[in-house]
Design a protein around this motif. Structure first.
Motif, PDB file in Angstrom:
ATOM      1  N   SER A 107       0.660  -1.158   0.012  1.00  0.00           N
ATOM      2  CA  SER A 107      -0.218   0.031  -0.059  1.00  0.00           C
ATOM      3  C   SER A 107       0.917   1.209   0.097  1.00  0.00           C
ATOM      4  O   SER A 107       0.499   2.262  -0.875  1.00  0.00           O
ATOM      5  N   TYR A 115       2.086   9.386  -5.441  1.00  0.00           N
ATOM      6  CA  TYR A 115       2.590  10.945  -4.954  1.00  0.00           C
ATOM      7  C   TYR A 115       3.343  11.377  -5.852  1.00  0.00           C
ATOM      8  O   TYR A 115       3.253  12.696  -6.347  1.00  0.00           O
ATOM      9  N   LEU A 138      -2.984   3.625 -15.446  1.00  0.00           N
ATOM     10  CA  LEU A 138      -3.235   2.553 -16.072  1.00  0.00           C
ATOM     11  C   LEU A 138      -1.705   1.760 -16.224  1.00  0.00           C
ATOM     12  O   LEU A 138      -1.586   0.515 -16.045  1.00  0.00           O
ATOM     13  N   VAL A 141      -0.102   0.885 -12.718  1.00  0.00           N
ATOM     14  CA  VAL A 141      -0.885  -0.352 -12.238  1.00  0.00           C
ATOM     15  C   VAL A 141      -0.910  -1.491 -13.223  1.00  0.00           C
ATOM     16  O   VAL A 141      -0.691  -2.628 -12.490  1.00  0.00           O
ATOM     17  N   PHE A 145       1.321  -6.075 -12.519  1.00  0.00           N
ATOM     18  CA  PHE A 145       1.180  -7.350 -12.751  1.00  0.00           C
ATOM     19  C   PHE A 145       2.327  -8.104 -13.661  1.00  0.00           C
ATOM     20  O   PHE A 145       2.138  -9.291 -14.101  1.00  0.00           O
TER      21      PHE A 145
ATOM     22  N   VAL B 103      -2.504  16.486  -2.805  1.00  0.00           N
ATOM     23  CA  VAL B 103      -1.778  15.330  -3.402  1.00  0.00           C
ATOM     24  C   VAL B 103      -1.400  14.404  -2.223  1.00  0.00           C
ATOM     25  O   VAL B 103      -1.756  13.213  -2.643  1.00  0.00           O
ATOM     26  N   HIS B 104      -1.197  14.723  -0.867  1.00  0.00           N
ATOM     27  CA  HIS B 104      -1.096  13.768   0.000  1.00  0.00           C
ATOM     28  C   HIS B 104      -2.261  12.932   0.324  1.00  0.00           C
ATOM     29  O   HIS B 104      -2.428  11.543   0.346  1.00  0.00           O
ATOM     30  N   SER B 107      -2.849  10.374  -2.599  1.00  0.00           N
ATOM     31  CA  SER B 107      -2.073   9.375  -2.308  1.00  0.00           C
ATOM     32  C   SER B 107      -2.499   8.320  -1.277  1.00  0.00           C
ATOM     33  O   SER B 107      -2.581   7.082  -1.349  1.00  0.00           O
ATOM     34  N   ILE B 110      -5.489   6.189  -2.519  1.00  0.00           N
ATOM     35  CA  ILE B 110      -5.195   5.102  -3.302  1.00  0.00           C
ATOM     36  C   ILE B 110      -4.550   4.113  -2.236  1.00  0.00           C
ATOM     37  O   ILE B 110      -4.876   2.782  -2.476  1.00  0.00           O
ATOM     38  N   SER B 111      -3.717   4.576  -1.416  1.00  0.00           N
ATOM     39  CA  SER B 111      -3.315   3.394  -0.435  1.00  0.00           C
ATOM     40  C   SER B 111      -4.368   2.716   0.423  1.00  0.00           C
ATOM     41  O   SER B 111      -4.133   1.334   0.551  1.00  0.00           O
ATOM     42  N   VAL B 112      -5.384   3.338   0.689  1.00  0.00           N
ATOM     43  CA  VAL B 112      -6.438   2.737   1.467  1.00  0.00           C
ATOM     44  C   VAL B 112      -7.145   1.825   0.504  1.00  0.00           C
ATOM     45  O   VAL B 112      -7.357   0.485   0.832  1.00  0.00           O
ATOM     46  N   PHE B 114      -5.978   0.157  -2.143  1.00  0.00           N
ATOM     47  CA  PHE B 114      -5.063  -1.084  -2.289  1.00  0.00           C
ATOM     48  C   PHE B 114      -4.895  -1.869  -0.940  1.00  0.00           C
ATOM     49  O   PHE B 114      -4.778  -3.288  -0.809  1.00  0.00           O
ATOM     50  N   TYR B 115      -5.159  -1.169   0.203  1.00  0.00           N
ATOM     51  CA  TYR B 115      -4.936  -2.135   1.485  1.00  0.00           C
ATOM     52  C   TYR B 115      -6.072  -2.920   1.565  1.00  0.00           C
ATOM     53  O   TYR B 115      -5.934  -4.147   1.813  1.00  0.00           O
ATOM     54  N   PRO B 135      -8.052  -7.158 -14.092  1.00  0.00           N
ATOM     55  CA  PRO B 135      -7.482  -7.223 -12.740  1.00  0.00           C
ATOM     56  C   PRO B 135      -7.723  -6.091 -12.074  1.00  0.00           C
ATOM     57  O   PRO B 135      -8.448  -5.163 -12.599  1.00  0.00           O
ATOM     58  N   LEU B 136      -7.866  -6.372 -10.964  1.00  0.00           N
ATOM     59  CA  LEU B 136      -8.383  -5.129  -9.847  1.00  0.00           C
ATOM     60  C   LEU B 136      -7.717  -4.013 -10.066  1.00  0.00           C
ATOM     61  O   LEU B 136      -8.648  -2.856  -9.778  1.00  0.00           O
ATOM     62  N   GLY B 137      -6.608  -3.824  -9.989  1.00  0.00           N
ATOM     63  CA  GLY B 137      -5.781  -2.557 -10.165  1.00  0.00           C
ATOM     64  C   GLY B 137      -6.394  -1.796 -11.313  1.00  0.00           C
ATOM     65  O   GLY B 137      -6.736  -0.623 -11.137  1.00  0.00           O
ATOM     66  N   LEU B 138      -6.607  -2.499 -12.516  1.00  0.00           N
ATOM     67  CA  LEU B 138      -6.979  -1.639 -13.544  1.00  0.00           C
ATOM     68  C   LEU B 138      -8.346  -1.052 -13.536  1.00  0.00           C
ATOM     69  O   LEU B 138      -8.595  -0.055 -13.847  1.00  0.00           O
ATOM     70  N   VAL B 141      -8.281   1.877 -10.827  1.00  0.00           N
ATOM     71  CA  VAL B 141      -7.538   3.091 -11.358  1.00  0.00           C
ATOM     72  C   VAL B 141      -8.227   3.345 -12.532  1.00  0.00           C
ATOM     73  O   VAL B 141      -8.340   4.818 -12.660  1.00  0.00           O
ATOM     74  N   SER B 142      -8.945   2.706 -13.217  1.00  0.00           N
ATOM     75  CA  SER B 142      -9.382   3.384 -14.360  1.00  0.00           C
ATOM     76  C   SER B 142     -10.775   4.069 -13.893  1.00  0.00           C
ATOM     77  O   SER B 142     -11.141   4.969 -14.547  1.00  0.00           O
ATOM     78  N   PHE B 145     -10.719   7.930 -13.313  1.00  0.00           N
ATOM     79  CA  PHE B 145     -10.957   8.690 -14.494  1.00  0.00           C
ATOM     80  C   PHE B 145     -12.199   9.004 -15.011  1.00  0.00           C
ATOM     81  O   PHE B 145     -12.568   9.917 -15.754  1.00  0.00           O
TER      82      PHE B 145
END
Lengths: 148, 148
Positions: A107, A115, A138, A141, A145, B103-104, B107, B110-112, B114-115, B135-138, B141-142, B145
């Motif tokens: 994380s 950041y 994209l 991330v 993978f 910005v913080h 960031s 996103i960290s929460v 993904f955690y 995949p989850l990340g895609l 993060v998509s 947008f």
């Protein structure tokens, strides 16, 4: 290892300024964390002494890892990793504790990459290589993978 | 607002357990942060008093925001937002300071996400709707947008 090292990119240089540089930074930091939690796990475990103060696991862009106190100056120049990992060490199964550190570290790696990415402008955020522009998120991330 | 509230999902319930729930949590927390930094900016600015202790900006899954001290118990159950944002307030141009907090905060959001996502298993990480598994990340993060 002073605070400027934590802030900077590879080799103590400037912060990464492109999608590619951010990914290289991410990959190096991730490699450091992976080593701490696998090959160097005995040393890592020993350093996380619950009798010490709040400790964090840092992965740096030169692929070194460090168990250290958090940055003194706040707000910090980079997002900070989970604080006080050492306090949980002896109250949990070793495997569960390592998993907890790994999840927090993943994380943190993501938060550092995003950041850095915030300073990129509209053009910087697109990878010029593909036919259609691809948003930074994209690219970053999807690279998670790909085996590092 | 107690610590369990920070940890939990919407309405003080359990943590989000699917890609969709994680995105809903992310969107609600983001909405809270956005309001703190725009519509409620005068109140937010006033609460970040440099004479107080280390403060953080939290966005919760019920779309509420809070300027508060960091969690006392470490390691925390969720990644923590940037600490000590109030100390930087009066040493910077107001606009630059708000940008730093933004910005913080991005960031941190996103960290929460993904955690939370780390607890999903292989099946959970794929969205069943598309023809090809994504995949989850895609997915996560998509969705950044897409206007929230």
């Amino acid at each position: 290892m002073d605070a400027s090292y934590r802030r900077s990119g590879a080799g103590g240089g400037s912060a990464p300024r492109s999608v590619e540089e951010i990914f290289k930074d991410f990959r190096a930091r991730r490699s450091a964390i992976l080593r701490a939690l696998t090959h160097d796990v005995e040393e890592f475990y020993a350093q996380c002494d619950p009798d010490k103060e709040n400790l964090c696991l840092y992965g740096y862009s030169n692929e070194a890892w460090e168990v250290a106190l958090p940055a003194e100056e706040v707000p910090t120049e980079l997002p900070e990793p989970a604080l006080g990992i050492n306090f949980a060490r002896d109250g949990m199964n070793r495997r569960d504790w390592l998993a907890l550190v790994a999840v927090h570290s993943d994380s943190w790696l993501i938060s550092v990459a995003f950041y850095y990415a915030a300073r990129l402008n509209r053009n910087d955020r697109y990878d010029p290589a593909p036919i259609a522009p691809v948003p930074l998120g994209l690219v970053l991330v999807s690279l998670l993978f790909v085996p590092c």
